[in-house]
Design a protein around this motif. Structure first.
Motif: not given
Length: 254
Positions: A136-142
């Motif tokens: 649902t939203y951008d969590l970044g590269p992790g």
């Protein structure tokens, strides 16, 4: 002279067939022209082109599944000369004739050598073999994985859900509820992931239930049969260790 010899060569196949899921199986024999570098898929395609049995009687084309033809999709799993494997990499020149083709018996037959691998995918759902990110939203590269960890995790990620390891395993049958080697190995893969580790205990709890890790008889057929060379027995041993730790942890917490 060599070309003439090749032109006169034929390939003999005995196919175990089944018209629908409820009908009885029967065997049908075929003889097709030989070509160099043929695999079992190309032999089945030749039968499809001209569906005539060894006695010259017209019959229906043999039904099978295939997709990538590069041992990546896992769709063309079948039993060839008594060994569960991928038909796309089963080369005719390396097979004893007559080539005996059968469906895998671990799964329900839909028609001929087409099987329903639904139970295997249900097992993967049961152990939550995925990384729980809703998108649902951008969590970044992790988070990053250490290179040594990433290397062995990559080997586990090669699983193509072909079902060959389940077919080879003597503990996977209609008399047991054993989940099989592939889902256990996938639990190890996703528990090793920095994000997937959040559900580690839940996955281990599932494998501690009926049909889980205790169903393994350590026959090691799975690791010998796996087309991708996945270290399934190593994964099973690792998960066995993790579930034992989980069991003692629960005892001391209660």
């Amino acid at each position: 002279m060599a070309e003439q010899t090749t032109a006169n060569r034929t390939i003999r196949l005995i196919v175990t067939r089944q018209d629908d899921p409820t009908s009885k199986s029967y065997k049908e024999e075929f003889e097709i022209p030989y070509r160099s570098n043929m695999n079992v898929i190309s032999a089945l395609m030749e039968i499809q082109r001209n569906p005539v049995d060894v006695e010259g009687k017209k019959t229906s084309p043999v039904c099978w599944e295939s997709n990538c033809l590069e041992e990546v999709c896992g769709a063309c799993s079948m039993v060839i000369n008594g060994k569960p494997r991928q038909a796309c990499t089963a080369l005719v020149d390396k097979l004893e004739q007559p080539i005996r083709i059968e469906p895998m018996k671990t799964f329900p037959v839909i028609r001929d050598v087409v099987i329903d691998r639904g139970s295997m995918f249900d097992s993967l759902k049961r152990v939550k073999a995925w990384i729980p990110i809703d998108g649902t939203y951008d969590l970044g590269p992790g988070p990053r994985m250490a290179e040594t960890k990433r290397q062995w995790a990559y080997e586990l990620s090669k699983c193509m859900t072909c079902g060959v390891c389940l077919e080879a395993c003597p503990n996977v049958n209609d008399k047991t509820s054993f989940i099989g080697p592939a889902p256990i190995s996938q639990v190890r893969l996703f528990n090793a992931h920095p994000t997937g580790e959040m559900n580690k205990e839940e996955r281990l709890d599932t494998l501690m239930e009926d049909g889980g890790i205790e169903g393994c008889g350590n026959s090691q057929n799975c690791v010998q049969a796996c087309p991708k060379g996945i270290p399934l027995t190593t994964s099973i041993a690792a998960i066995n260790k993790d579930t034992t730790k989980q069991m003692f942890k629960k005892w001391f917490m209660n």
